[in-house]
Design an enzyme around this catalytic site. Structure first.
Site, PDB file in Angstrom:
ATOM      1  N   SER A   1       0.887  -1.310  -0.097  1.00 33.13           N
ATOM      2  CA  SER A   1      -0.133   0.067  -0.052  1.00 33.13           C
ATOM      3  C   SER A   1       0.885   1.457   0.067  1.00 33.13           C
ATOM      4  CB  SER A   1      -0.653   0.132   1.152  1.00 33.13           C
ATOM      5  OG  SER A   1      -1.686  -1.135   1.391  1.00 33.13           O
TER       6      SER A   1
ATOM      7  N   GLU B   1      -4.151   0.193  -9.044  1.00 26.11           N
ATOM      8  CA  GLU B   1      -2.937   0.959  -9.727  1.00 26.11           C
ATOM      9  C   GLU B   1      -1.959   0.128  -9.969  1.00 26.11           C
ATOM     10  OE1 GLU B   1      -2.792   4.940  -6.740  1.00 26.11           O
ATOM     11  OE2 GLU B   1      -2.946   3.139  -5.484  1.00 26.11           O
TER      12      GLU B   1
ATOM     13  N   ASN C   1      -3.801   6.331  -2.013  1.00 27.86           N
ATOM     14  CA  ASN C   1      -3.593   6.597  -0.643  1.00 27.86           C
ATOM     15  C   ASN C   1      -2.786   7.802  -0.084  1.00 27.86           C
ATOM     16  OD1 ASN C   1      -4.922   4.451  -0.004  1.00 27.86           O
ATOM     17  ND2 ASN C   1      -3.239   3.103   0.414  1.00 27.86           N
TER      18      ASN C   1
ATOM     19  N   HIS D   1      -1.232  -2.613  -7.096  1.00 27.89           N
ATOM     20  CA  HIS D   1      -2.124  -2.433  -5.970  1.00 27.89           C
ATOM     21  C   HIS D   1      -3.535  -2.317  -6.070  1.00 27.89           C
ATOM     22  CE1 HIS D   1      -3.009   0.894  -2.673  1.00 27.89           C
ATOM     23  NE2 HIS D   1      -2.970  -0.249  -2.080  1.00 27.89           N
TER      24      HIS D   1
HETATM   25  P1  NAI Z   1      -3.136  -9.844   5.988  1.00 27.65           P
HETATM   26  O1  NAI Z   1      -2.322  -9.812   7.315  1.00 27.65           O
HETATM   27  O2  NAI Z   1      -4.646 -10.157   5.984  1.00 27.65           O
HETATM   28  O3  NAI Z   1      -2.606 -11.046   5.203  1.00 27.65           O
HETATM   29  C1  NAI Z   1      -1.325 -11.179   5.017  1.00 27.65           C
HETATM   30  C2  NAI Z   1      -0.990 -12.666   4.838  1.00 27.65           C
HETATM   31  O4  NAI Z   1       0.403 -12.823   4.577  1.00 27.65           O
HETATM   32  C3  NAI Z   1      -1.226 -13.770   6.108  1.00 27.65           C
HETATM   33  O5  NAI Z   1      -2.208 -14.483   5.417  1.00 27.65           O
HETATM   34  C4  NAI Z   1       0.129 -14.305   6.311  1.00 27.65           C
HETATM   35  O6  NAI Z   1       0.123 -15.483   6.641  1.00 27.65           O
HETATM   36  C5  NAI Z   1       0.749 -14.161   5.062  1.00 27.65           C
HETATM   37  N1  NAI Z   1       2.155 -14.132   4.939  1.00 27.65           N
HETATM   38  C6  NAI Z   1       2.945 -13.285   5.847  1.00 27.65           C
HETATM   39  N2  NAI Z   1       4.328 -13.583   5.397  1.00 27.65           N
HETATM   40  C7  NAI Z   1       4.271 -14.527   4.463  1.00 27.65           C
HETATM   41  C8  NAI Z   1       5.619 -15.131   3.589  1.00 27.65           C
HETATM   42  N3  NAI Z   1       6.570 -14.823   4.028  1.00 27.65           N
HETATM   43  N4  NAI Z   1       5.140 -16.035   2.824  1.00 27.65           N
HETATM   44  C9  NAI Z   1       3.840 -16.176   2.513  1.00 27.65           C
HETATM   45  N5  NAI Z   1       2.750 -15.693   3.075  1.00 27.65           N
HETATM   46  C10 NAI Z   1       3.138 -14.859   4.377  1.00 27.65           C
HETATM   47  O7  NAI Z   1      -2.859  -8.520   5.479  1.00 27.65           O
HETATM   48  P2  NAI Z   1      -3.564  -7.837   4.050  1.00 27.65           P
HETATM   49  O8  NAI Z   1      -4.641  -6.816   4.394  1.00 27.65           O
HETATM   50  O9  NAI Z   1      -3.998  -8.971   3.072  1.00 27.65           O
HETATM   51  O10 NAI Z   1      -2.478  -7.156   3.494  1.00 27.65           O
HETATM   52  C11 NAI Z   1      -1.281  -7.542   2.371  1.00 27.65           C
HETATM   53  C12 NAI Z   1      -0.748  -6.462   1.703  1.00 27.65           C
HETATM   54  O11 NAI Z   1      -1.653  -6.016   0.947  1.00 27.65           O
HETATM   55  C13 NAI Z   1      -0.149  -5.774   2.628  1.00 27.65           C
HETATM   56  O12 NAI Z   1       1.233  -4.930   1.872  1.00 27.65           O
HETATM   57  C14 NAI Z   1      -1.008  -4.482   2.710  1.00 27.65           C
HETATM   58  O13 NAI Z   1      -0.394  -3.114   2.877  1.00 27.65           O
HETATM   59  C15 NAI Z   1      -1.809  -4.550   1.134  1.00 27.65           C
HETATM   60  N6  NAI Z   1      -2.823  -3.919   0.939  1.00 27.65           N
HETATM   61  C16 NAI Z   1      -3.737  -3.920   2.071  1.00 27.65           C
HETATM   62  C17 NAI Z   1      -5.163  -3.525   1.754  1.00 27.65           C
HETATM   63  C18 NAI Z   1      -6.124  -3.668   2.753  1.00 27.65           C
HETATM   64  O14 NAI Z   1      -7.289  -3.119   2.676  1.00 27.65           O
HETATM   65  N7  NAI Z   1      -6.051  -4.787   3.642  1.00 27.65           N
HETATM   66  C19 NAI Z   1      -5.323  -2.851   0.418  1.00 27.65           C
HETATM   67  C20 NAI Z   1      -4.601  -2.677  -0.396  1.00 27.65           C
HETATM   68  C21 NAI Z   1      -3.261  -3.259  -0.082  1.00 27.65           C
END
Ligand code: NAI
Ligand code: 3HC
Length: 703
Positions: A415, A448, A486, A436
């Site tokens: 993000s 994005e 953002n 993104h």
């Molecule tokens: P989340 O915490 O829901 O999911 C992250 C997942 O990655 C978890 O299931 C975790 O087990 C897994 N993970 C962590 N390290 C890992 C690794 N080394 N190998 C494989 N899996 C691994 O987080 P979320 O919200 O899905 O965010 C993920 C990314 O997307 C972040 O960079 C966030 O900034 C970005 N993002 C989030 C948005 C949102 O609204 N939540 C919107 C747009 C982007």
């Protein structure tokens, strides 16, 4: 034998065996430009006196019948013949006229068909009246003729939604008379013409049919439903006014009323905003760097991380026919991710987005989870969606670099993080890009495409091609903290917090912005996304914060009490009994009041207009900075970001279009006035200053 005529080459007239075939030839979509209107006028004049022609078949050349009026002509001086007069001429014909619909018969295109006496459609045809999506109402008899064929409810449903319908539904509603089994419009039209000639069929004028029936209560119900739904957009309600005229006036007077309403919509800023949005949606992917650039082929996608975003991205790819392998940290996380993807696919099945067969095939053949990166050796594209930490992202990209095939694209869904730095963890920065997505990723339209310094042009082209495959709108963004969306959000969100410190309540702000047309207010959005996300971002940014920055603390106070929004049933609002609709909370107001006391602020009352002005000034100012820095290539890229990812009201056209409508001098005056109280936050964009000095608009930078 009647000679073939070509009217300014936009319309062709040709007679074979008593049937005049009138063909509109105005690629790509046969829009009713002035040349087409003149051509049709001349062709029907010729048909009326042509003794060789007993019946006319009207068709469109190429991929479609007529997709409507020429949108580029709106806002320019009108040119004769007017479309309603042309259609009246067709309807008045003493000899039968058949319209053969294929592709999309939309807006003025469908209205032309409604002026014909018989309507035949090829099975693949779609018809509709999408004028409302352009801030208009059907303005060439559609509001008067369609309800005479379908009744008021079906006509209003089509007009106020703008939704196109398939031939089958059009037949059931009475919009068309028959569906042909042919695949060629001319062949289908000639066969129908011969059938009608054989049965001595005569003209059948929709304008002469009885007026549709509707009660005052039914109209009142429509108005109340649309007022709630349309968030300040005027054209859906004008459709009801026009249909009321169809039911209560004679046909000619109804046409006059339709014209008045159409002209008032045509003159409205909402029409200009919605047409800007229409063209911006098409222009956003037309970038010089993409011209002639072939995208890399993508069929196999890898996704790292199956949390909120990873699971949604997986579902988006699967629904679009891509093969997905999702990698998680361990078996437990992998099975949780699998369960989430399965649940989301199940929801798509329930909503009728996919068939049962497709749903089952996806789960059996196209989707799998794994905990070994080696499973990605054949992936064409990998999208990383792990925790928002540079350390974790580096670790992931190093592993991807080791296992992925040459030419595979490595994308991050970060993000805020610097994708140049992420790319530096690999030996192939040319293949690294930001993709993104927005939450929920299988629903939200925006993607994005964030382009770091070393990315190869065909990788950018692949990002845009992927968006098309996923039925999303891609916007090119440069690398900075928060990219386009953002970054601007952080600024106007701060402006909203400052307004709370100065005297408005979060509830006042949400109300004012919803009245402006936003789907949700900023504090409702925070509650939905989770206040912990903003909390984490504020903590991350705290060490680099300029001491002059004004920082509100009330949201942190809520987080310290584990009030993270909807997921904990409390945030800025209280969500009783699992409800998604919150009610205001006096305790939140007490926290805010206490903070004002600590800061020595005497709260001022703020009306809706004051709130909207200050909020929009912050958004516009940061948007202009984003354009000036080249993070967004053009103002329209900022507009598309906000229209497709941030709930900005489409009938306002996006923040940059809105700025031009208000006038940049007025915006600059506001910025300078706010700067008197907080010169650090309100630093007017140099681009706005320059445009004001030159008397130019932001839209002048769109071409
Ligand atoms: P989340 O915490 O829901 O999911 C992250 C997942 O990655 C978890 O299931 C975790 O087990 C897994 N993970 C962590 N390290 C890992 C690794 N080394 N190998 C494989 N899996 C691994 O987080 P979320 O919200 O899905 O965010 C993920 C990314 O997307 C972040 O960079 C966030 O900034 C970005 N993002 C989030 C948005 C949102 O609204 N939540 C919107 C747009 C982007
Ligand atoms: N007028 C002028 N240009 C039009 C147009 C129109 N009505 N419809 C499409 N175009 C242009 C597009 O801008 C695009 O131009 P570009 O190649 O320079 O970018 C080109 O035609 C092809 O359009 P798409 O890329 O959108 O092609 P698709 O195949 O994806 O979609 C379509 C075709 C479904 C017809 C879609 O273009 C569309 O929805 N068009 C608008 C239809 C519409 O709103 N009609 C109503 C107009 S208002 C009216 O008729 C008023 C009347 O009641 C008086």
């Amino acid at each position: 034998m009647t000679p073939t005529n070509s009217y300014e080459s936009a319309v062709d007239y040709d007679v074979t065996d008593g049937v005049a075939v009138i063909t509109v030839q105005n690629p790509p979509v046969n829009a009713l430009s002035v040349a087409v209107r003149r051509g049709l006028d001349a062709a029907f004049a010729q048909f009326s006196t042509d003794t060789d022609a007993k019946i006319a078949v009207l068709i469109g050349e190429g991929r479609t019948f007529i997709a409507g009026a020429d949108i580029k002509e709106f806002g320019k001086p009108p040119q004769e013949p007017r479309l309603p007069d042309l259609i009246q001429r067709i309807e008045n014909s003493e000899k039968p006229v058949i319209a053969v619909l294929h592709g999309t018969a939309l807006g003025g295109g469908l209205e032309v068909a409604l002026g014909a006496h018989y309507r035949l459609a090829l099975p693949s045809a779609k018809v509709g009246l999408p004028e409302v999506t352009l801030g208009l109402i059907p303005g060439a008899g559609g509001t008067q003729r369609l309800p005479r064929l379908t009744g008021v409810d079906a006509a209003l449903s089509l007009m106020t939604s703008g939704r196109p319908i398939k031939a089958e539904e059009a037949l059931n509603l009475g919009v068309i008379d028959q569906i042909s089994t042919e695949t060629d419009p001319k062949t289908a039209g000639l066969a129908y013409a011969n059938q009608l000639l054989a049965t001595k069929a005569t003209v059948r004028r929709v304008g002469e049919m009885p007026a549709p029936l509707v009660t005052a209560t039914e109209l009142a119900d429509w108005r109340s439903k649309l007022t709630k739904k349309s968030r300040g957009q005027l054209s859906p309600l004008a459709c009801v006014d026009a249909v009321e005229a169809a039911a209560t006036l004679d046909f000619a007077s109804g046409m006059t009323r339709e014209r008045e309403l159409f002209m008032s919509m045509l003159a409205s800023p909402q029409r200009a905003a919605l047409i800007h949005a229409f063209f911006a949606e098409r222009k956003v992917s037309k970038l010089p760097e993409l011209q002639g650039m072939d995208a890399r082929s993508v069929t196999k996608v890898g996704i790292i991380g199956g949390g909120t975003m990873g699971a949604g991205i997986a579902v988006s790819c699967l629904l679009s026919g891509l093969d997905v392998t999702l990698i998680e940290r361990n078996e437990d996380a992998a099975s949780t991710a699998k369960a989430t993807v399965t649940r989301l696919l199940g929801d798509s099945l329930k909503r009728g987005k996919i068939s049962e067969a497709k749903h089952n095939a996806i789960l059996a053949e196209s989707f799998r989870t794994n905990i070994d990166y080696a499973a990605l050796s054949q992936a064409d594209l990998v999208i990383e969606a792990v925790f928002e930490s540079m350390e974790v992202k580096h670790d992931v990209f190093r592993q991807l670099d080791a296992v992925c095939k040459p030419g595979a694209i490595l994308a991050s869904n970060t993000s805020y993080l610097d994708i140049n730095e992420i790319a530096a963890a690999t030996n192939r920065p040319q293949d690294v890009i930001g993709l993104h997505f927005f939450s929920p990723a299988h629903v939200m339209k925006l993607l994005e495409v964030v382009v770091p310094d070393a990315t190869a042009p065909d990788v950018v082209a692949t990002g845009f091609a992927l968006a098309k495959t996923l039925n999303k709108i891609a916007v090119r963004a440069g690398v900075c903290d928060g990219f386009i969306g953002n970054r601007i959000l952080a600024t106007y969100r701060a402006a909203a917090d400052h307004m709370v410190l100065d005297g408005a309540s979060p509830y006042d702000i949400d109300r004012a912005l919803k009245a402006f047309g936003f789907a949700m207010g900023p504090f409702e959005v925070s509650d939905l996304a989770g206040l912990d996300i903003g909390w984490a971002t504020r903590k991350r940014k705290a060490p680099t914060l300029d001491p002059r920055a004004r920082v509100a603390k009330f949201a942190d106070r809520l987080c310290e009490l584990s009030r993270f929004g909807q997921k904990t049933s409390r945030g800025f609002y209280i969500y009783a009994d699992g409800s998604r609709r919150g009610s205001p909370d006096a305790e939140v107001l007490q926290f805010i009041e206490a903070e004002r006391g600590e800061l020595g602020i005497t709260p001022q009352k703020m009306d809706d207009e004051t709130i909207v002005r200050r909020y929009m000034a912050a958004m516009i100012n940061e948007g202009a900075k984003v354009v000036a820095e080249g993070i967004a290539q053009r103002p329209l890229d900022v507009d598309m970001t906000f229209l497709s990812g941030y709930g900005f009201p489409r009938h306002r056209g996006g923040p940059m279009h809105y700025a031009d409508e208000i006038g940049l001098p007025a915006i600059l005056t506001d910025l300078e006035r706010y700067a008197q109280d907080d010169a650090y936050f309100w630093q007017p964009s140099q681009l706005i200053r320059d445009l004001v000095a030159k008397g130019q608009t932001l839209s002048s930078l769109n071409d």
